[in-house]
Design an enzyme around this catalytic site. Structure first.
Site, mmCIF file in Angstrom:
data_model
loop_
_atom_site.group_PDB
_atom_site.id
_atom_site.type_symbol
_atom_site.label_atom_id
_atom_site.label_comp_id
_atom_site.label_asym_id
_atom_site.label_seq_id
_atom_site.Cartn_x
_atom_site.Cartn_y
_atom_site.Cartn_z
ATOM 1 N N HIS A 90 -1.974 3.976 -46.507
ATOM 2 C CA HIS A 90 -1.807 4.323 -45.093
ATOM 3 C C HIS A 90 -2.116 5.800 -44.898
ATOM 4 O O HIS A 90 -2.344 6.527 -45.873
ATOM 5 C CB HIS A 90 -0.398 3.960 -44.602
ATOM 6 C CG HIS A 90 0.718 4.742 -45.224
ATOM 7 N ND1 HIS A 90 0.949 4.781 -46.577
ATOM 8 C CD2 HIS A 90 1.687 5.522 -44.667
ATOM 9 C CE1 HIS A 90 2.008 5.536 -46.836
ATOM 10 N NE2 HIS A 90 2.470 6.012 -45.684
ATOM 11 N N HIS A 143 -0.390 8.414 -43.690
ATOM 12 C CA HIS A 143 0.568 9.519 -43.757
ATOM 13 C C HIS A 143 0.056 10.561 -44.759
ATOM 14 O O HIS A 143 -0.498 10.212 -45.806
ATOM 15 C CB HIS A 143 1.956 9.013 -44.168
ATOM 16 C CG HIS A 143 2.753 8.497 -42.999
ATOM 17 N ND1 HIS A 143 3.781 7.589 -43.135
ATOM 18 C CD2 HIS A 143 2.676 8.770 -41.669
ATOM 19 C CE1 HIS A 143 4.293 7.319 -41.935
ATOM 20 N NE2 HIS A 143 3.637 8.024 -41.028
ATOM 21 N N ASP A 181 1.176 12.502 -47.004
ATOM 22 C CA ASP A 181 1.520 12.544 -48.432
ATOM 23 C C ASP A 181 0.762 11.505 -49.253
ATOM 24 O O ASP A 181 0.910 11.451 -50.473
ATOM 25 C CB ASP A 181 3.041 12.406 -48.638
ATOM 26 C CG ASP A 181 3.636 11.168 -47.990
ATOM 27 O OD1 ASP A 181 3.049 10.644 -47.022
ATOM 28 O OD2 ASP A 181 4.708 10.715 -48.437
ATOM 29 N N HIS A 182 -0.067 10.710 -48.590
ATOM 30 C CA HIS A 182 -0.890 9.737 -49.310
ATOM 31 C C HIS A 182 -2.380 10.052 -49.207
ATOM 32 O O HIS A 182 -3.187 9.397 -49.863
ATOM 33 C CB HIS A 182 -0.626 8.316 -48.786
ATOM 34 C CG HIS A 182 0.788 7.871 -49.064
ATOM 35 N ND1 HIS A 182 1.106 6.944 -50.024
ATOM 36 C CD2 HIS A 182 1.961 8.282 -48.528
ATOM 37 C CE1 HIS A 182 2.425 6.787 -50.068
ATOM 38 N NE2 HIS A 182 2.968 7.594 -49.167
ATOM 39 N N ASP A 191 3.943 2.598 -48.470
ATOM 40 C CA ASP A 191 5.343 2.738 -48.142
ATOM 41 C C ASP A 191 5.778 1.503 -47.360
ATOM 42 O O ASP A 191 4.998 0.975 -46.572
ATOM 43 C CB ASP A 191 5.570 3.951 -47.251
ATOM 44 C CG ASP A 191 5.231 5.278 -47.929
ATOM 45 O OD1 ASP A 191 4.928 5.287 -49.108
ATOM 46 O OD2 ASP A 191 5.244 6.311 -47.234
ATOM 47 N N HIS A 199 7.999 7.304 -55.232
ATOM 48 C CA HIS A 199 8.041 7.799 -53.854
ATOM 49 C C HIS A 199 9.439 8.327 -53.512
ATOM 50 O O HIS A 199 10.019 8.037 -52.474
ATOM 51 C CB HIS A 199 7.607 6.695 -52.861
ATOM 52 C CG HIS A 199 7.174 7.234 -51.527
ATOM 53 N ND1 HIS A 199 8.009 7.272 -50.429
ATOM 54 C CD2 HIS A 199 6.009 7.770 -51.119
ATOM 55 C CE1 HIS A 199 7.366 7.790 -49.394
ATOM 56 N NE2 HIS A 199 6.150 8.107 -49.787
HETATM 57 ZN ZN LIG Z 1 4.472 6.810 -45.127
#
Ligand SMILES: [Zn+2]
Length: 333
Positions: free
Chosen positions: A64, A66, A68-69, A216, A274
């Site tokens: 996805h 976000h 942090d990915h 996530d 995570h």
């Molecule tokens: Zn996320």
């Protein structure tokens, strides 16, 4: 590592780097071909640190959008180009990924020398569907339950060829020139009149294994059918049970919920990661998960997990015993 199928953790921190942990990224290796799973900031540094070769990288899978990915993508992709990587690379991910990557490349006036293709997952498709396959592996995707569009991936080995019974064929005096036909299960009549039945010199096919990647996500039984019976499951565990309410608010899972997913899906081994940046120490995650699913491991950076897990488990690195949260809550997790 001399395993044909393994995963290496490059990053396991949620939202931001914390306590020496980088944000989400993993390398999956199958028959020496490499796949990057998410690309958090610092992924290129970790990829080099653990001595993975650019030339073996075939695809990147993004769960996805976000930060942090994905914040590692601009550096990762442009460094590949600067390193004279010329082989094609495909990135799979949710809608918006293509726009995002192209803008980063154009705005920074970067130049990508190798053929780069970005394939967005179509949310109206029926799931699971196969996004990638090669000779020995297929990758299917399925939706997770997060705040934005988010996908899990199942990396599944294709059925393997049956073992050729070489010593039996040699013992029976079969000339070597017939071996390739026998490996394909052919029925033959040799020149001396000896009849060989189909599959006569084929043993059992070795089992196929799989790796499920779920991050996530809020814990839910909606995606469990897609990972049923996976050999190894990576499931996010952003919080310990004490912060269940926060997990619900942010559409994440606790360690116990990750363990419940592993137990319900009947997997062999669970890797949790995570971890929220509020936790310095991870011992509570492990204890909570193992109270429900014993074969749990922590996604410690640099650790490599063979698929299937070996009969004798590697020692878990020394985990210090200490209270968990000594930081304020980050803005998003
Ligand atoms: Zn996320």
């Amino acid at each position: 590592m001399n395993f044909p199928f393994f995963v290496c953790i490059l990053g396991s921190s949620s939202a931001m780097p914390a306590f020496g942990r980088n944000t989400s990224a993993q390398v999956l290796s199958h028959n020496s071909r490499l796949f990057l799973l998410d690309c958090g900031e610092g992924a290129q540094l970790q990829f080099r640190k653990y001595q993975f070769r650019n030339s073996r990288l075939d695809a990147i899978f993004i769960s996805h959008l976000h930060g942090d990915h994905i914040w590692g993508l601009p550096g990762f992709l442009t460094t590949l180009s600067l390193s004279n990587h010329l082989e094609p690379l495909v990135i799979y991910g949710p809608k918006g990924l293509k726009n995002l990557v192209e803008h980063m490349i154009v705005a920074s006036q970067s130049f990508i020398k190798y053929p780069l293709e970005i394939i967005e997952i179509e949310p109206s498709n029926s799931f699971p569907y196969i996004v990638y396959e090669n000779k020995g592996l297929q990758v299917s995707c399925f939706p997770l339950q997060h705040r934005i569009e988010c996908y899990g991936f199942l990396f599944q080995e294709k059925p393997k060829r049956a073992r050729f019974m070489y010593y039996e064929a040699k013992r029976d005096g079969i000339p070597k020139e017939y071996y390739s036909l026998l490996k394909n299960g052919a029925a033959l009549v040799l020149q001396n009149g000896l009849e060989i039945a189909a599959n006569q010199y084929l043993g059992e096919a070795p089992p196929s294994f799989s790796y499920a990647y779920c991050t996530d996500t809020r814990y839910s039984d909606s995606y469990l059918p897609y990972i049923q019976g996976a050999t190894v499951l990576y499931h996010e565990a952003t919080f310990t049970q004490e912060f269940l309410v926060r997990a619900e608010e942010t559409a994440h899972s606790t360690a116990q919920e990750a363990a419940l997913a592993a137990k319900t899906a009947g997997v062999e081994q669970l890797i949790i990661g995570h971890f929220s940046a509020r936790y310095r120490y991870l011992d509570t995650f492990l204890a909570e998960s193992q109270s429900i699913f014993a074969n749990t491991e922590l996604a410690i950076e640099g650790r490599m997990f063979p698929i299937p897990p070996p009969a004798i488990l590697p020692l878990t690195e020394g985990l210090e015993d200490a209270s968990n949260h000594d930081r304020t809550t980050p803005d998003f997790e």
